[in-house]
Design a protein around this motif. Structure first.
Motif, PDB file in Angstrom:
ATOM      1  N   ARG A 169       0.816  -1.217   0.000  1.00 25.40           N
ATOM      2  CA  ARG A 169       0.000   0.000   0.000  1.00 25.40           C
ATOM      3  C   ARG A 169       0.847   1.263   0.000  1.00 25.40           C
ATOM      4  O   ARG A 169       0.307   2.363   0.047  1.00 25.40           O
ATOM      5  CB  ARG A 169      -0.923  -0.004   1.226  1.00 25.40           C
ATOM      6  N   THR A 170       2.160   1.106  -0.030  1.00 28.74           N
ATOM      7  CA  THR A 170       3.075   2.250   0.003  1.00 28.74           C
ATOM      8  C   THR A 170       4.178   2.028  -1.014  1.00 28.74           C
ATOM      9  O   THR A 170       4.696   0.913  -1.141  1.00 28.74           O
ATOM     10  CB  THR A 170       3.699   2.407   1.404  1.00 28.74           C
ATOM     11  N   ALA A 199       1.681   6.824  -0.152  1.00 28.44           N
ATOM     12  CA  ALA A 199       0.652   5.798  -0.292  1.00 28.44           C
ATOM     13  C   ALA A 199       0.309   5.583  -1.760  1.00 28.44           C
ATOM     14  O   ALA A 199       0.306   6.534  -2.560  1.00 28.44           O
ATOM     15  CB  ALA A 199      -0.597   6.203   0.484  1.00 28.44           C
ATOM     16  N   ARG A 252       4.678   8.196   3.976  1.00 30.62           N
ATOM     17  CA  ARG A 252       4.936   7.206   5.028  1.00 30.62           C
ATOM     18  C   ARG A 252       5.913   6.172   4.505  1.00 30.62           C
ATOM     19  O   ARG A 252       5.994   5.949   3.279  1.00 30.62           O
ATOM     20  CB  ARG A 252       3.637   6.513   5.452  1.00 30.62           C
ATOM     21  N   ASP A 295      -5.844   2.502   4.802  1.00 28.91           N
ATOM     22  CA  ASP A 295      -4.874   3.048   5.759  1.00 28.91           C
ATOM     23  C   ASP A 295      -4.942   2.305   7.095  1.00 28.91           C
ATOM     24  O   ASP A 295      -3.916   2.063   7.736  1.00 28.91           O
ATOM     25  CB  ASP A 295      -5.130   4.539   5.971  1.00 28.91           C
ATOM     26  N   ASP A 332      -3.319  -0.996   6.689  1.00 27.99           N
ATOM     27  CA  ASP A 332      -1.867  -0.809   6.666  1.00 27.99           C
ATOM     28  C   ASP A 332      -1.333  -0.703   8.096  1.00 27.99           C
ATOM     29  O   ASP A 332      -0.321  -1.326   8.436  1.00 27.99           O
ATOM     30  CB  ASP A 332      -1.522   0.449   5.869  1.00 27.99           C
ATOM     31  N   LYS A 333      -2.049   0.051   8.949  1.00 32.18           N
ATOM     32  CA  LYS A 333      -1.633   0.168  10.346  1.00 32.18           C
ATOM     33  C   LYS A 333      -1.730  -1.171  11.055  1.00 32.18           C
ATOM     34  O   LYS A 333      -0.837  -1.556  11.833  1.00 32.18           O
ATOM     35  CB  LYS A 333      -2.500   1.200  11.066  1.00 32.18           C
TER      36      LYS A 333
END
Length: 610
Positions: free
Chosen positions: A132-133, A140, A177, A232, A235-236
């Protein structure tokens, strides 16, 4: 040999579908669907990674088929794909969404004379849902939903913003990020690199699924629904979960135990679903078995280790062969005991905390041991009869630790457990007497019972037993009778041994001077506060404690019990304790610790001026 002229070069970073889209723009200037049909490839077969479609693309483009397959998920079954040696489920990929990094496309656009449709390459790892990054630009990825029939064809020259201001605006809109450690691990493993051995031993999709599920519960709470999280948030979740799983089994187990410990149990009986929430329910369905790798097994073991479950209970596909834990209620039911008395005894033995919640679980075997002792429990009232001795001697045996109460050294024990003794303890004392004193028909004429010998030697009856158990009193015998009442000893021998061996103060006398109960006195001995002189046994391991008067006086001068307040300060114990409380003076040793409150003399002097 290429069937298309001139030859168009495949980029080692792109997927086969991306290459096909660029071929279409290069050779026809048009879109991919018409091009694929022209060369005999069904568009959706290409999207789905059908082996025949990849083979045909390699043939018409003159590109090595293995190179195309290396970057492309190849369908090997229903919703199953092979990518770089790993068989992965369909949900492992971002499809039907199209993911890309606008900064990477901007770099592609810088190619001299290149039209976006010809030069924009879809990197193979963008197709992974966990990616995702952008690892190169630290922003992102953009994810486009499939909004029309051909929306999965990865035509970035048409679907992504045009070069210049539109694309630059999209780059600026993406949050910055670093790539998540989980993403980095997945891509590195697909590139043939090694990671943590415990993770490498599991299927790649299981690692991702487990890390995101565990991380979601830790980061967002046990009731979280992973399917409802944003990109997001997922992803976290992956970042949090991977940090735990990278620590191996020990790290995962510690995390799960921490979740259990942090749960507010309340008065209701909590189950695994209540404590672990979605972490448990997501793995408990029949279709979920095996999809979360080793996390399933670890959670199952933690549940077996922390919940009082019956033998035969099935958890996450495994059956508990025998009960590991009990609660007070379940143990009382199993053993047919009064739960109130059992709870007091379990508290006294340290298996249950004094502020125990109703459903506190403890080791099942240890609990059964306590229950068995309770079933053979002898109360203090019945102790003289069980031993065959007088009340004073029975008390001395307890006070001098020749008998251990069921409560052990727990000063917070209450009720019948405080002075009750297991029958095994009584049997042990009587067995020691039987070993040290043979049974005879008639004792020598001058031999007397324990009480008479103690009277002649001016000692306690328990001192006679100490001499016997320590191997110092060698000619004792037993006659017909019950328990200690059958014992006969030579009073002259006892008197001589008391004079020669048992010098100094007995424990009863020492603790009397300190005005503390025996359990508190022995606690001071065990902690090294009050020193004793040890008399080793002539045989075996029996130990006799004697105390020097000066040592007892030293401790008495330094530690003050409320029981001594009348003789020292002219006030009752309650008044003394009240003065200390009002002055906010805490005991040096509290009743909860040792069975009596003891204050430093310096503190009492500061409060009372004496």
């Amino acid at each position: 040999m290429s069937l298309l002229k001139p030859h168009f070069e495949f980029d080692v970073l792109e997927s086969a579908l991306s290459f096909a889209a660029r071929l279409a723009a290069f050779h026809t200037g048009g879109r991919l669907t018409a091009f694929l049909r022209d060369v005999g490839i069904a568009p959706m077969a290409m999207v789905s990674g059908e082996p025949e479609a990849i083979a045909r693309l390699a043939e018409v483009s003159g590109t090595d088929r293995a190179a195309l397959e290396h970057n492309t998920p190849i369908r090997v079954g229903k919703r199953a794909y092979r990518l770089r040696g790993h068989v992965l489920p369909a949900e492992f990929f971002a499809r039907p969404k199209t993911a890309y990094c606008p900064a990477c496309l901007c770099a592609d656009d810088q190619t001299v004379g290149g039209h976006p449709a010809k030069v924009r390459r879809h990197r193979w790892f963008w197709a992974l849902d966990v990616v995702r990054t952008c690892p190169e630009h630290g922003i992102a990825l953009v994810r486009l939903d499939k909004d029309f029939h051909d929306g999965e064809l990865l035509e970035l020259g048409y679907r992504a913003p045009a070069p210049g201001a539109p694309l630059m605006a999209e780059i600026a809109a993406q949050p910055a990020r670093p790539a998540s450690p989980l993403q980095t691990y997945v891509v590195s493993r697909l590139e043939g690199q090694s990671g943590p051995a415990w993770l490498d031993a599991q299927a790649l999709d299981c690692v991702v699924r487990a890390a995101e599920l565990l991380g979601a519960v830790v980061a967002f709470g046990a009731s979280v629904n992973l399917a409802e999280l944003t990109d997001d948030q997922r992803d976290k979740a992956g970042r949090v979960g991977y940090a735990i799983m990278a620590q191996g089994e020990a790290g995962v187990r510690a995390c799960l135990n921490g979740m259990f410990n942090a749960f507010e149990h309340g008065s209701s009986k909590p189950g695994p679903q209540k404590v672990f929430g979605r972490l448990y329910t997501a793995m408990s369905g029949a279709r979920s078995f095996g999809k979360h790798g080793a996390l399933t097994d670890i959670l199952g073991e933690v549940i077996f280790d922390r919940f009082a479950l019956e033998a035969g209970t099935e958890v996450l596909g495994k059956t508990l062969p025998e009960r590991r834990l009990h609660t007070v209620a379940s143990l009382a039911s199993e053993q047919g005991l009064d739960p109130r008395t059992l709870r007091k005894l379990l508290i006294a033995r340290g298996l249950v905390p004094s502020d125990e919640q109703v459903h506190h679980a403890f080791d099942a075997q240890a609990g059964r041991t306590v229950a068995a002792q309770m079933q053979r429990m002898v109360t203090v009232i019945s102790l003289p009869k069980a031993l065959g001795c007088s009340r004073p001697l029975a008390d001395q045996l307890m006070d001098d630790r020749l008998l251990t109460p069921l409560a052990g050294d727990r000063p917070d024990a209450s009720g019948r457990t405080r002075k009750a003794v297991a029958q095994d303890e009584i049997d042990g004392v009587l067995e020691r007497v039987a070993q040290a004193a043979p049974l005879v028909t008639t004792a020598p004429a001058d031999f007397v019972p324990i009480a008479k010998a103690a009277e002649k030697a001016k000692c306690h009856g328990v001192d006679v037993l100490h001499l016997l158990f320590g191997g110092h009193l060698l000619d004792a015998v037993r006659v017909e009778g019950e328990g200690l009442a059958a014992l006969r000893v030579d009073p002259a021998a006892v008197k001589a041994l008391v004079c020669d061996l048992l010098t100094g103060l007995s424990s009863q006398k020492a603790f009397e001077i300190l005005r503390v109960p025996s359990e508190a006195g022995w606690a001071l001995v065990d902690r090294g506060i009050l020193s004793s002189r040890i008399i080793q046994s002539g045989q075996g391991s029996h130990v006799i404690h004697r105390f020097d008067a000066d040592e007892v006086a030293r401790v008495a001068a330094n530690l003050i019990s409320p029981s001594r307040s009348l003789e020292l300060f002219g006030m009752g114990a309650e008044s003394f304790s009240r003065h200390m409380r009002h002055a906010r003076i805490r005991p040096a040793f509290s009743h909860a610790e040792i069975g009596a409150d003891l204050y430093h003399r310096a503190d009492t002097h500061r409060v009372l001026g004496m």
